[in-house]
Design an enzyme around this catalytic site. Structure first.
Site, short mmCIF file in Angstrom:
data_model
loop_
_atom_site.label_atom_id
_atom_site.label_comp_id
_atom_site.label_asym_id
_atom_site.label_seq_id
_atom_site.Cartn_x
_atom_site.Cartn_y
_atom_site.Cartn_z
N GLU A 74 31.86 29.51 43.50
CA GLU A 74 31.29 30.39 44.52
C GLU A 74 30.03 29.83 45.13
O GLU A 74 29.78 29.99 46.33
CB GLU A 74 31.04 31.78 43.93
CG GLU A 74 32.31 32.62 43.73
CD GLU A 74 33.04 32.34 42.42
OE1 GLU A 74 32.59 31.45 41.66
OE2 GLU A 74 34.06 33.01 42.15
N HIS A 143 33.47 44.15 36.48
CA HIS A 143 34.46 44.21 37.57
C HIS A 143 34.49 45.56 38.26
O HIS A 143 35.48 45.89 38.91
CB HIS A 143 35.87 43.91 37.04
CG HIS A 143 36.10 42.49 36.63
ND1 HIS A 143 35.60 41.96 35.47
CD2 HIS A 143 36.79 41.49 37.23
CE1 HIS A 143 35.97 40.69 35.37
NE2 HIS A 143 36.69 40.37 36.42
C1 LIG Z 1 32.99 33.70 38.92
C2 LIG Z 1 34.34 34.30 39.00
N1 LIG Z 1 35.09 34.05 40.10
C3 LIG Z 1 36.33 34.56 40.19
C4 LIG Z 1 36.85 35.34 39.21
C5 LIG Z 1 38.23 35.96 39.35
N2 LIG Z 1 39.20 35.33 38.48
C6 LIG Z 1 39.54 35.85 37.29
S1 LIG Z 1 40.61 34.90 36.47
C7 LIG Z 1 40.64 33.74 37.70
C8 LIG Z 1 41.47 32.53 37.57
C9 LIG Z 1 41.10 31.78 36.38
O1 LIG Z 1 41.92 30.68 36.23
P1 LIG Z 1 41.79 29.79 34.94
O2 LIG Z 1 40.36 29.50 34.67
O3 LIG Z 1 42.69 28.64 35.11
O4 LIG Z 1 42.28 30.74 33.77
P2 LIG Z 1 43.72 31.38 33.59
O5 LIG Z 1 43.65 32.73 34.23
O6 LIG Z 1 44.71 30.50 34.21
O7 LIG Z 1 43.90 31.50 32.13
C10 LIG Z 1 39.81 34.13 38.74
C11 LIG Z 1 39.61 33.38 39.98
C12 LIG Z 1 36.02 35.61 38.09
N3 LIG Z 1 36.44 36.40 37.08
N4 LIG Z 1 34.79 35.06 38.01
#
Ligand SMILES: Cc1ncc(C[n+]2csc(CCOP(=O)(O)OP(=O)(O)O)c2C)c(N)n1
Ligand SMILES: [Mg+2]
Lengths: 346, 353
Positions: A74, A143
């Site tokens: 971000e 959230h």
């Molecule tokens: C700083 C932040 N940005 C965006 C999100 C929203 N978000 C939650 S899970 C996710 C994807 C995460 O992907 P990854 O790290 O590969 O983990 P996975 O869900 O695949 O286990 C996002 C963008 C968040 N929780 N925190």
């Protein structure tokens, strides 16, 4: 600035009802068609169409160059929006949940919000920061916040909080055309998502053509003589519901939707308070040092002699808890609003 | 070399985690069918399931003691189970009950269990800095405990992770970073958001060892993690490990995965680390009966946890105001000061009179 007599009939004369998300996307698509310099970036805004349907269909029409999925970085992409805006483009950058502002706040409040002022006006930052706000679905402390007051507190950002589809579209047109950074905070519960049912209020008639809603014009949703209820976002609909209940008991509440926090339509609030003498402010943000305090302060500064009673309902300075029983306790509900109005009316 | 007993323990952790989540799906969908409403039913809110990630949690946590710290991201169940988090109280938390790990305040993305030094953050990569801090505390106090931060491959582009790598490296802190690469960050495939082939490559830029494990083979994870944890315990600094795992489900419950091809979903489901480990165990002479026994034990434990959780009371509304602080200053924050005034404590806070 007061808009008590503002007439929507012409603009809303349409059978076409849209959800808030459709209305918001329609304005973005219109601006993207008109202006090559407008582009959208965020996480999951391309194929997914935004977790809260803020960009549905945009990838198909505009392609990946203009509807950009970005890394979970971000600081980098919000800061990049600032840079692109200073270069003269009109980026829209989405922060998936407002709660995530923490990882990128420097770009938001030290660059986006201040560069116009610190450059003595030689730079402007014509970008829109869109972000989902609010709770009511048990997603807990990281959230579920609205953080309205946090963004409105820091100078240099215009802050917009639509509560209906009609307003969402008009405010989005205004936001994209504005030469200043605009934080556009859409409440998840109002978007009309299949998986998070909205109350009936936010889905409204929306004209097909473009139109703007000027910032700093509150909307008197329901005129009334007994008590003024000032609110925004989801709680506009809760306040309207409460007002209907109260009406059955002969209490006539006036409900004001602020629609924008920066600039704030103080006049409409003061006009109402001068009439009713009683003020309730309802907010889904934390109570202390926030929107409720600000509205009460302005009412006191501008209409102290007319005020006989004041009350505020907000999140009582605790993080948003997970369990349903706990979240329901801290998030002002329709019954809480009705009870507070009754107390003021006594 | 990994012993057969250790393999059996990992197998048990993994089948427990898998079955636990299968049962959570049933419970989560209560009240959410036919129309899915995220706020309905006994378990509301987002639910991120880790089916296909189990080998990573089990293989790493085999090397950890209760005094070692683990931080987990939004997809925490398999890691919590492998770390020894109390399953009953964790389940009660997910059901939002008073006796849950966090008294109903945290929910599934925010599980905290001080007994085994386990914590979560739902904000991407933000479990990394506290893991570095736990390692810092261990080093300052001359204990040999270590800290492990789990994250997804989507988190390797986040400042909180990159800054943590550097801080851990420059102070030789006993941390292991474990990236679970399931190829997806919600709807974003990893090659859309980063140019590196894998997350372990990030280590080179910070001068620490980076290890990539190309399959979700519990034994391979066990071996790599064993080395990294030993390196940390011996005072030789941090390691970054990335494990290829598989996302067998949507990002969260309710995700229709329109962005993902059937073929990709099928591929993720074909490579089952649990089945692979069962085969390994058979090749070590463990019988099918013994494997059945392990599975049955795991299922019973899960059933017990779920039925216990469902019997627990909900928190009362007054509890919403508790735990904001460890030492609450006064009641001032929630009632505008009237309680403090009434109790006479106001004087002690430094008032003029
Ligand atoms: C700083 C932040 N940005 C965006 C999100 C929203 N978000 C939650 S899970 C996710 C994807 C995460 O992907 P990854 O790290 O590969 O983990 P996975 O869900 O695949 O286990 C996002 C963008 C968040 N929780 N925190
Ligand atoms: Mg991932």
């Amino acid at each position: 600035m007061a808009t008590e007599s503002r007439d929507y009939t012409e603009a809303t004369e349409t059978d076409r009802e849209l959800t808030m998300s459709r209305a918001m996307v329609e304005a973005i698509a219109w601006e993207m068609r008109e202006n090559e310099e407008v582009f959208y970036m965020g996480e999951d805004v391309a194929d997914y169409g935004g977790i809260f349907s803020s960009t549905t269909g945009l990838l198909d029409e505009f392609g990946r160059d203009r509807v950009m999925d970005v890394p979970i970085s971000e600081t980098a992409y919000l800061g990049a929006a600032v840079g692109a805006a200073q270069a003269g483009m009109r980026p829209i950058a989405e922060l998936m949940f407002v709660d995530f502002f923490g990882v990128a706040m420097d770009q938001i409040y030290n660059n986006m919000a201040k560069n116009t002022y610190m450059s003595g006006g030689s730079f402007s930052v014509p970008m829109v920061l869109t972000t989902a706000v609010g709770g009511t679905y048990n997603d807990a402390g990281q959230h579920s916040q609205t953080l309205y007051g946090t963004f409105a507190h820091l100078p240099g950002m215009k802050v917009v909080v639509p509560s209906t589809a009609y307003d969402a579209k008009g405010l989005m047109h205004s936001a994209i055309r504005d030469d200043d950074p605009v934080v556009y905070m859409f409440h998840k519960r109002l978007m009309g998502l299949g998986w998070m049912p909205s109350p009936s209020g936010p889905k409204t008639g929306v004209p097909k053509e473009d139109y703007t809603i000027p910032f700093g014009e509150a909307d008197v949703k329901r005129p009334g003589d007994d008590v003024t209820v000032v609110t925004l976002g989801l709680h506009v609909h809760r306040a309207m519901e409460a007002a209907e209940q109260l009406d059955d008991d002969g209490i006539d509440a006036e409900v004001i939707d602020l629609r924008t926090l920066v600039p704030l339509d103080t006049e409409t609030v003061l006009d109402s308070v001068r009439k009713t003498g009683k003020l309730l402010v309802v907010d889904e943000d934390y109570q202390s040092f926030g929107v409720t305090g600000e509205i009460v302060a302005r009412a006191a500064e501008g209409a102290l002699d007319d005020l006989s009673a004041v009350k505020r309902l907000a999140i009582p300075d605790v993080p948003i808890p997970y369990a349903r029983s706990l979240e329901d306790e801290v998030n002002p509900g329709t019954d809480d609003i009705a009870a507070a109005v009754r107390e003021l009316h006594e | 070399m990994v012993s057969v007993t250790d393999l059996q323990t990992m197998y048990e952790q993994m089948v427990t985690a898998r079955h636990y989540e299968e049962r959570l799906v049933d419970e989560y969908l209560v009240g959410k069918q036919p129309a899915f409403d995220i706020s309905a039913g006994p378990i509301p809110g987002e639910l991120h399931l880790a089916a296909g990630h189990e080998a990573s949690g089990a293989g790493v946590c085999m090397h950890l003691r209760d005094d070692d710290t683990v931080t987990a991201p939004h997809r925490p169940h398999h890691i919590a189970i492998a770390k020894g988090v109390d399953l009953k109280r964790m389940t009660a938390e997910i059901f939002g009950r008073k006796t849950g790990l966090c008294r109903g305040k945290g929910g599934h993305m925010h599980l905290f269990d001080p007994d085994v030094n386990f914590a979560c953050s739902g904000i991407i990569a933000q479990g990394c800095p506290p893991a570095v801090g736990a390692a810092m505390a261990a080093k300052k106090r001359n204990t040999d405990s270590v800290a492990v931060a789990f994250l997804g491959e989507g988190a390797i582009d986040q400042g909180g992770f990159l800054e943590s790598l550097n801080l851990a490296a420059v102070h030789d802190l006993p941390v292991v970073f474990v990236v679970e690469d399931n190829d997806w960050a919600i709807s974003m495939p990893k090659d859309r958001v980063t140019d590196v082939q894998n997350g372990a490559q990030r280590a080179a830029g910070f001068d620490l060892p980076g290890v990539r494990i190309d399959s979700d083979d519990a034994t391979a994870v066990y071996e790599a993690a064993g080395e990294a944890v030993m390196r940390a315990r011996d005072g030789n600094g941090p390691t970054l490990i990335e494990v290829q795992v598989h996302r067998r489900m949507g990002h969260f419950m309710g995700d229709a995965e329109a962005y993902r091809s059937e073929a990709d979903i099928d591929r993720a489901k074909q490579r089952d680390s649990i089945e692979r480990l069962a085969e390994d165990l058979r090749s070590h002479g463990v019988t099918d009966d013994e494997l059945d026994e392990i599975r049955e034990r795991a299922h019973e434990r899960v059933e017990e946890a779920i039925s216990w959780a469902k019997e627990q009371p909900e928190p009362g509304p007054e509890e919403a105001y508790e735990n904001v602080f460890t030492n609450p200053p006064t009641q001032a924050a929630t009632d505008g000061g009237s309680a403090a005034d009434a109790s006479g404590d106001a004087d002690e806070t430094g008032g003029d009179n």
